[in-house]
Scaffold this active site. Structure first.
Site, PDB file in Angstrom:
ATOM      1  N   ASP A  24       0.795  -1.250   0.000  1.00  0.00           N
ATOM      2  CA  ASP A  24       0.000   0.000   0.000  1.00  0.00           C
ATOM      3  C   ASP A  24       0.824   1.296   0.000  1.00  0.00           C
ATOM      4  O   ASP A  24       0.470   2.252   0.706  1.00  0.00           O
ATOM      5  CB  ASP A  24      -0.940   0.007   1.215  1.00  0.00           C
ATOM      6  CG  ASP A  24      -1.907  -1.147   1.229  1.00  0.00           C
ATOM      7  OD1 ASP A  24      -1.908  -1.958   0.289  1.00  0.00           O
ATOM      8  OD2 ASP A  24      -2.680  -1.258   2.201  1.00  0.00           O
ATOM      9  N   LYS A 129      -6.675  -4.860  -3.055  1.00  0.00           N
ATOM     10  CA  LYS A 129      -7.256  -5.568  -1.912  1.00  0.00           C
ATOM     11  C   LYS A 129      -8.275  -4.666  -1.227  1.00  0.00           C
ATOM     12  O   LYS A 129      -8.012  -3.472  -1.029  1.00  0.00           O
ATOM     13  CB  LYS A 129      -6.170  -6.014  -0.930  1.00  0.00           C
ATOM     14  CG  LYS A 129      -5.364  -4.876  -0.289  1.00  0.00           C
ATOM     15  CD  LYS A 129      -4.305  -5.454   0.622  1.00  0.00           C
ATOM     16  CE  LYS A 129      -3.493  -4.416   1.360  1.00  0.00           C
ATOM     17  NZ  LYS A 129      -4.231  -3.546   2.264  1.00  0.00           N
ATOM     18  N   CYS A 162      -1.945  -2.561   7.779  1.00  0.00           N
ATOM     19  CA  CYS A 162      -1.938  -3.497   6.649  1.00  0.00           C
ATOM     20  C   CYS A 162      -0.706  -4.396   6.610  1.00  0.00           C
ATOM     21  O   CYS A 162      -0.783  -5.543   6.167  1.00  0.00           O
ATOM     22  CB  CYS A 162      -2.114  -2.730   5.353  1.00  0.00           C
ATOM     23  SG  CYS A 162      -3.759  -1.991   5.236  1.00  0.00           S
TER      24      CYS A 162
HETATM   25  C1  C5J Z   1      -2.867   0.544   5.608  1.00  0.00           C
HETATM   26  C2  C5J Z   1      -4.610   1.720   6.752  1.00  0.00           C
HETATM   27  N1  C5J Z   1      -2.385   0.362   4.407  1.00  0.00           N
HETATM   28  N2  C5J Z   1      -3.795   2.150   7.706  1.00  0.00           N
HETATM   29  N3  C5J Z   1      -4.138   1.019   5.702  1.00  0.00           N
HETATM   30  O1  C5J Z   1      -2.192   0.340   6.580  1.00  0.00           O
HETATM   31  O2  C5J Z   1      -5.791   1.961   6.783  1.00  0.00           O
END
Ligand code: C5J
Length: 220
Positions: A24, A129, A162
């Site tokens: 991400d 995702k 994540c």
């Molecule tokens: C991730 C989030 N990528 N913090 N998402 O950690 O919402």
């Protein structure tokens, strides 16, 4: 076989059966005006890992390892976004709403794409995702099995959301995972530090951890 000096003990892997999973590294989490900022976070906390992530990706490609970029994003109709996820935080501008980087966390919008330094290259895999974990409601397990991948080197953001969720999901599915500690970050440095300790505690109950220099040293 390669061996990384890691915690809680050395991590041995075959690059042909190893994937780098970059979680991400999207504008929505790293740039002002994105989802992370809308949640009230100081997004500048994450910028420091970008050069190390770029080095890890370059190393993986040079060594012929599988490279996977995950992307937390929903389909434009939000059919794969649970109402509970959308409601969380009581945001004025939240998932699916139009913000400075386009519709928040929606596939195809500028904010959902990756920061310019870490764009996917030909041969890399991009995995959208809908959840925090990369195995939830995705084909990741099938992709990894199809390539004979048994080991994962994991980076990205955020460490305790994540990244940690994905590492735990992978660990339960039998993958040997190493968290590359300076290729992952949190809006909360204390959470980052705690996750590293949680991963390696109890004999590596979730996996291994090592800095990028130790990964690079394994190939030197
Ligand atoms: C991730 C989030 N990528 N913090 N998402 O950690 O919402």
């Amino acid at each position: 076989m390669k061996t990384i000096a890691a915690r809680p003990y050395e991590y041995t892997f075959d690059p042909a059966h190893t994937a780098v999973v970059m979680i991400d590294m999207q504008r929505d989490f790293l740039e002002p005006g994105g989802f992370g900022a809308m949640l009230g976070n100081d997004v500048s906390q994450l910028a420091g890992i970008v050069p190390a992530c770029a080095r890890l990706l370059a190393l993986a490609r040079a060594q012929g390892m599988t490279v996977i970029h995950t992307q937390e994003a929903h389909d434009p109709q939000l059919a794969d976004c649970p109402p509970a996820k959308r409601a969380r935080g009581r945001l004025e501008c939240g998932i699916g709403d139009r913000g400075p980087l386009g519709r928040v966390l929606v596939e195809g919008e500028p904010g959902a794409w990756f920061v310019s330094e870490l764009l996917p290259q030909p041969g890399d895999i991009v995995l959208r995702k809908p959840g925090k974990g990369a195995f939830h409601a995705t084909g990741l397990d099938a992709i990894l099995h199809g390539r004979g991948i048994t080991h994962l080197l994991i980076g990205g953001v955020t460490t305790e959301v994540c990244v940690q969720t994905t590492m735990r999901e992978a660990n339960d599915r039998g993958y040997d995972c190493l968290l590359v500690t300076d290729c992952t970050a949190s809006y909360f440095p204390a959470f980052h530090a705690a996750v590293v300790e949680m991963v390696v505690a109890q004999g590596g109950i979730v996996g291994w951890a090592a800095p990028l220099a130790a990964v690079e040293a394994a190939f030197a």
